[in-house]
Design a protein around this motif. Structure first.
Motif, PDB file in Angstrom:
ATOM      1  N   UNK A 288      14.902   5.874  10.764  1.00  0.00           N
ATOM      2  CA  UNK A 288      15.508   7.023  10.062  1.00  0.00           C
ATOM      3  C   UNK A 288      15.012   7.132   8.613  1.00  0.00           C
ATOM      4  N   UNK A 289      14.645   8.341   8.225  1.00  0.00           N
ATOM      5  CA  UNK A 289      14.191   8.590   6.855  1.00  0.00           C
ATOM      6  C   UNK A 289      12.760   8.161   6.601  1.00  0.00           C
ATOM      7  N   UNK A 290      12.075   7.672   7.641  1.00  0.00           N
ATOM      8  CA  UNK A 290      10.741   7.106   7.439  1.00  0.00           C
ATOM      9  C   UNK A 290       9.771   8.105   6.815  1.00  0.00           C
ATOM     10  N   UNK A 291       9.880   9.368   7.217  1.00  0.00           N
ATOM     11  CA  UNK A 291       8.883  10.352   6.755  1.00  0.00           C
ATOM     12  C   UNK A 291       9.240  10.995   5.407  1.00  0.00           C
ATOM     13  N   UNK A 292      10.335  10.542   4.790  1.00  0.00           N
ATOM     14  CA  UNK A 292      10.657  11.060   3.450  1.00  0.00           C
ATOM     15  C   UNK A 292       9.530  10.680   2.497  1.00  0.00           C
ATOM     16  N   UNK A 293       8.953  11.681   1.834  1.00  0.00           N
ATOM     17  CA  UNK A 293       7.897  11.398   0.861  1.00  0.00           C
ATOM     18  C   UNK A 293       6.496  11.370   1.440  1.00  0.00           C
ATOM     19  N   UNK A 294       6.376  11.723   2.728  1.00  0.00           N
ATOM     20  CA  UNK A 294       5.033  11.791   3.324  1.00  0.00           C
ATOM     21  C   UNK A 294       4.485  13.197   3.105  1.00  0.00           C
TER      22      UNK A 294
ATOM     23  N   UNK B 189       2.280   0.872   7.217  1.00  0.00           N
ATOM     24  CA  UNK B 189       1.388   1.402   6.181  1.00  0.00           C
ATOM     25  C   UNK B 189       2.050   2.667   5.637  1.00  0.00           C
ATOM     26  N   UNK B 190       2.117   2.778   4.331  1.00  0.00           N
ATOM     27  CA  UNK B 190       2.887   3.851   3.708  1.00  0.00           C
ATOM     28  C   UNK B 190       1.980   4.788   2.914  1.00  0.00           C
ATOM     29  N   UNK B 191       2.411   6.028   2.779  1.00  0.00           N
ATOM     30  CA  UNK B 191       1.611   7.026   2.058  1.00  0.00           C
ATOM     31  C   UNK B 191       2.517   7.808   1.105  1.00  0.00           C
TER      32      UNK B 191
ATOM     33  N   UNK C  17       7.602  -9.878   4.101  1.00  0.00           N
ATOM     34  CA  UNK C  17       6.237 -10.277   3.749  1.00  0.00           C
ATOM     35  C   UNK C  17       5.621  -9.232   2.822  1.00  0.00           C
ATOM     36  N   UNK C  18       6.377  -8.823   1.808  1.00  0.00           N
ATOM     37  CA  UNK C  18       5.815  -7.939   0.799  1.00  0.00           C
ATOM     38  C   UNK C  18       6.092  -6.466   1.058  1.00  0.00           C
ATOM     39  N   UNK C  19       6.082  -5.709  -0.030  1.00  0.00           N
ATOM     40  CA  UNK C  19       6.365  -4.278   0.035  1.00  0.00           C
ATOM     41  C   UNK C  19       5.635  -3.607  -1.119  1.00  0.00           C
ATOM     42  N   UNK C  20       4.702  -2.729  -0.799  1.00  0.00           N
ATOM     43  CA  UNK C  20       4.014  -2.004  -1.876  1.00  0.00           C
ATOM     44  C   UNK C  20       3.902  -0.532  -1.494  1.00  0.00           C
ATOM     45  N   UNK C  21       4.049   0.321  -2.495  1.00  0.00           N
ATOM     46  CA  UNK C  21       3.964   1.763  -2.259  1.00  0.00           C
ATOM     47  C   UNK C  21       2.501   2.198  -2.173  1.00  0.00           C
ATOM     48  N   UNK C  22       2.282   3.383  -1.667  1.00  0.00           N
ATOM     49  CA  UNK C  22       0.931   3.949  -1.611  1.00  0.00           C
ATOM     50  C   UNK C  22       0.459   4.276  -3.028  1.00  0.00           C
TER      51      UNK C  22
END
Lengths: 464, 464
Positions: A255-261, A338-340, A371-376
Motif C-alpha cells: 500500500x502506498x508504494x507508488x506514491x512519488x513515482x 528499487x525506488x524512483x 539492509x539499508x534504505x536509500x532514496x532515488x
C-alpha cells in the motif's frame, strides 16, 4: 580513438596511459587478488588489506593519504593538494560475495587477462565492480602526474569499503569529515557504458530498500509424517507473502508504494526512444526473451525509471542433496525494492512490514532485519561539468556520450548532496555483460584502457 | 510392569532383559556412533559400517547373516533357522541428516544417556528412528536365545539402509529375494506409542510422494540493479506455485488430488474420539496452538487420515549473511504429499507436475526430480497376530493397547503385501517428543527397555 589529440597538455598524458597499460593492468590484478568481501565478516582482514593497498598506491603517486578506521571497514582519503577546481573522486574497494563458487570458471580471486571472442578481458571478482573502475581514475592521475609533475586540479580520492554491504559507516563518516571531503563536484565511477561503444552520464539513479524477513512457526523442525497437516508450515506462509507482492499486471501491491513515482516526461521518453534499446538482445544475453515488469511500460522504464520489488534470496527447511520430510521451524527471504522519484524508503519499509504482519497467521511470528534504505537520485545536469564531460567522452569513444538513467542504486550520490551539499556526476565504463555480482565477473581491457583515457580527457576539459 | 509374569517360558526371558539392560544400552550406543546418513553420499562408507556392525551382532547371537550389496546401501538379512511360525522382522539402520547442526546440544553421533525431567533418555541421531527401535527386537531375540538356547520361531531379521532416502533398492531386492524374506507375517518397529503409556498397533499408514522442482529463469544470477524489473525472477514464480497449492480452507488444489480419499467410518471416528486426543497439548509441545489443516476436520484426521501437501525445503539466490542484490537464476523446492485411502501417487505426481507446468511463464522452465512414491496402506487387522500382540502389549504397559492411524509413511508395509503377499504388523515404542528428523533426537530408556520386553511377550504370544 576517434581523433588525433594535438593538445600539448592532454596528448602526452594519453600517450603515457597507452604506454603504461601493461603496468597499470598488473596493478589492478594485484588489487583484485585481495578478497575484500565486505558483507562477510570472515573477510574483514582482507578488506583492511585492500585499504592498505590503496593507501600505499596513492602515496606512491604523491597523494597525502590516510586510512580512517570506522566501526566497519576503513575509509581511504587521499589529497593531491595543488591549484585548480576542487574535485572529489569516489570509488569502492569492497566486492560482492562469490557464491555460487561452482559456477566460476576459475578462482574469483586469482584474476587474469583472458582473450574472448569479444576481446581481451580482465576476469575476477571486482574487476568491473568496482576495483577496475576505481583504478581508471587513479591511473589517469598517475599518468598526468608522471607527465606534468602536478595534477590540473585539487583532487581528493575517497574510497569506501562497505558499498556492497549497505555502507553502514558512510553517513557518520561524511558528517564527521565534511571538511576534508567537500569539493566543487564529486565524480563517481561505478556505472556503465550504454551498449558497447556509447559512453554514458547518469541523469537518474534508483534508490534501494533492503529487507530481510524471517517467519517463525514451530519451535523446531518437525517430522512431516507426525505433524504434516496439523502444524503451521512457515515456508507456505513465506511463499504466500512473496506471491502477494505483485499483482497479475506486475504492479507491486504494497500500500502506498507508488506514491512519488513520477511519469516519464515526454522529453525523456523521446530521448530514451532515440537510444533504440533492444530489449530482446539485452534479455537474450541472459537467456530470457520477454520484459517481465509492469505491463504497458517501455523496457527502459522497467530498468531505469520504474520501481521494483525483487526476491534476492529465500530459504527454508532442508535444501541439501536428497530428501528430508521435515516441516521447517522457520523460513527466510531477502527482498529488495528499487525506488524512483520521491518514493520514501522509510514509509515503504513500514508499509511493507505492516502488509506482511497482516498476513502472518496466529501460529507464526515475523522478524524483520533492515539492509539499508536509500532514496532515488536526480543528477544536476545543468552543472557545467556535465557538458564538459559529455564533450570529453564523445571525443574518446566511437559514439557521442548519452544521458541515461540507471537501474542500480548508488546512494552515495544522494548522500553527497544531502550531507555535503555537493553535486555528483556518475560516469563509468562497465558493460552489460560484465557479470557484476555474478560468477565470472570481468572488465573489458578496453573499458579499463579507454576509461583511464576518458578521465584524463574529462580532467582536462574541466580544468582547461 | 502391570503384572507378575509366572509363565515358565516368558518370565526368565523378561528377567534376562532386565538384567542385561546396561549392556544392551551400550550396544545401542555403539550403533548410534556410526553416522549412517543414507541421503548424503558423503556418508556412504558409514552406512556400510552400520550394516557390518549389524552383521557381526546378529552372527554373535547365532543368526546366519549376510550383507547383500545393492546399487545403494547394503541390505542385511539374518536367519535364525529353527521351528515354529515363520516371522520376518524389519528395521532400518540408516538415519536422517543432522542439520541444522547448531540446534543440537551435543554431537548427534556422540550419543549418551541423559537424565531429563521426564526420565532417562538415549540422546543422538537415530536413537528413536530407527536404530533404537530396531535393537528392541534384536535384544529380545538375544535374551530369549540366552535363556532357552533357541528361538520360539523361525525368525528372519531384515535391515535396510535406505529408508530415509526413498528406498531405491528395496523393490528390486524384495523381488529378487522373495524366497529368503517371505514369512507368515512381517513385524515392523518404526512407529510410536499413543501418548506416554498406551502401546499402539497401526491400522493405517499414509503414503508418501516426494517431488523436487527447480524453476530455471535467467541463464545466470543477475544484478538486480541492472535487470531488476525487466528480468523474470524464478523465486517469485516458485513462491506463486507454492502459494497456489492450498486454498483458503486448507484444501489442496492439485486437480484430482482427493480422488480415493475416504471419509472416516463412524466406527473409526468413534474409536478415535475415545482416544481423547489433546490437539492443544500436542501442538503446544512444539510451540504451536491451532490445528492448521483442512477446516472442519478433527485434529486426528489431519495427522492420520487426511492427505497433506507440505514444503520440506526451498532455496533461491543468496541466503548467507548480509545482503546481495542478486536475481537468482533458479529456485528450488522439495515438496511432499502424504496420501491416504486409494489415492494414486503416480496420478497425483502427473497432475501436480501438469499444474506446475501450467503456471510457468514463457521465460522459465521447470525440472522435476522424483523422491519416491508410495500409496497409503491398510493393515490386515483380522490376522490372528494382531489380537495376540494386542494382549501381549496390554500386559506389558499401564494402558491397554490401541489400534491407531499413523501420519507417517512406512511404504515397506505396502511393499511386503504387494511383492511378497505378506501382511505386516507395525508396533513401535517411540514418543511424540522423540524429535525424530530434528535436532536432539532421543529415545526414552523406558521405550527401549519396555519395547524389548514387549517383543519378548509378543513372540511368546504368537508361539505359545
Amino acid at each position: 580513438m576517434t581523433d588525433t589529440v594535438t593538445d600539448a597538455t592532454l596528448a602526452p598524458v594519453l600517450d603515457r596511459i597507452d604506454a603504461d597499460l601493461d603496468a597499470s593492468t598488473d596493478r589492478l590484478l594485484n588489487l583484485l587478488r585481495i578478497p575484500s568481501i565486505s558483507t562477510d565478516r570472515a573477510y574483514k582482514a582482507d578488506c583492511d588489506r585492500a585499504a592498505d593497498w590503496l593507501v600505499a598506491d596513492l602515496q606512491s603517486i604523491g597523494f597525502d593519504t590516510q586510512k580512517h578506521a570506522t566501526t566497519g571497514h576503513p575509509m581511504v582519503v587521499a589529497h593531491s593538494g595543488g591549484d585548480g577546481p576542487n574535485i572529489l573522486f569516489y570509488g569502492h574497494y569492497d566486492v560482492q560475495p562469490v557464491d555460487p563458487l561452482n559456477l566460476w570458471d576459475r578462482d574469483p580471486f586469482d584474476p587474469q587477462l583472458e582473450d574472448t571472442p569479444k576481446g581481451r578481458v580482465i576476469r575476477g571478482r571486482g574487476a568491473s565492480d568496482d576495483k577496475g573502475q576505481l583504478m581508471t581514475f587513479i591511473e589517469a592521475c598517475r599518468a598526468w602526474k608522471a607527465v606534468h609533475g602536478t595534477l590540473p586540479a585539487n583532487i581528493t580520492i575517497f574510497c569506501e569499503g562497505e558499498e556492497e554491504s549497505g555502507s553502514p559507516s558512510l553517513i557518520p563518516f561524511l558528517k564527521d569529515n565534511a571538511d576534508i571531503l567537500k569539493a566543487d563536484i564529486a565524480l563517481i565511477c561505478d556505472t556503465g557504458l550504454y551498449g558497447d561503444s556509447t559512453p554514458a552520464i547518469i541523469t537518474q539513479l534508483r534508490g534501494l530498500l533492503g529487507e530481510e524477513l524471517t517467519i517463525h512457526g514451530p519451535s523446531k523442525d518437525l517430522h512431516s509424517g507426525m505433524y504434516g497437516g496439523i502444524a503451521m508450515n512457515p515456508a507456505r506462509v513465506l511463499a504466500k507473502v512473496i506471491a502477494s507482492l505483485h499483482d497479475d499486471t506486475g504492479r507491486i501491491t504494497v500500500p502506498g508504494f507508488y506514491d512519488g513515482v513520477p511519469e516519464l516526461s515526454n522529453e525523456l521518453a523521446a530521448s530514451w526512444d532515440d537510444l533504440k534499446f533492444d530489449a530482446e538482445a539485452f534479455l537474450g544475453e541472459v537467456g530470457l526473451k520477454l520484459p517481465a515488469g509492469e505491463q504497458g511500460r517501455r523496457p527502459l522504464e522497467m530498468i531505469w525509471s520504474r520501481p521494483t520489488c525483487e526476491v534476492n534470496g529465500m530459504t527454508a527447511g532442508y535444501t541439501g542433496d536428497g530428501f528430508k520430510t521435515v516441516l521447517p521451524a522457520e523460513a527466510r527471504a531477502k527482498i529488495s525494492f528499487r525506488l524512483v522519484g520521491t518514493q520514501d524508503p522509510h514509509a515503504i519499509r513500514e508499509s511493507f512490514r505492516k502488509m506482511v504482519r497482516d498476513m502472518i497467521p496466529t501460529d507464526c511470528r515475523v522478524e524483520f532485519h533492515s539492509h539499508g534504505a536509500s532514496a532515488a537520485g536526480q543528477m544536476a545536469t545543468t552543472h557545467p561539468a556535465f557538458a564538459q564531460a559529455r564533450t570529453a567522452l564523445s571525443d574518446e569513444w566511437p559514439n557521442a556520450a548519452a544521458y541515461v538513467g540507471c537501474g542500480g542504486s548508488i546512494p552515495i550520490a544522494a548522500y553527497f548532496k544531502q550531507y555535503l551539499d555537493m553535486d555528483a556526476m556518475l560516469i563509468g565504463f562497465g558493460k552489460d555483460d560484465d557479470q557484476i555480482h555474478s560468477p565470472n565477473e570481468k572488465y573489458d581491457l578496453s573499458s579499463f584502457h579507454k576509461g583511464t583515457r576518458s578521465w584524463a580527457r574529462i580532467l582536462h576539459a574541466m580544468t582547461a
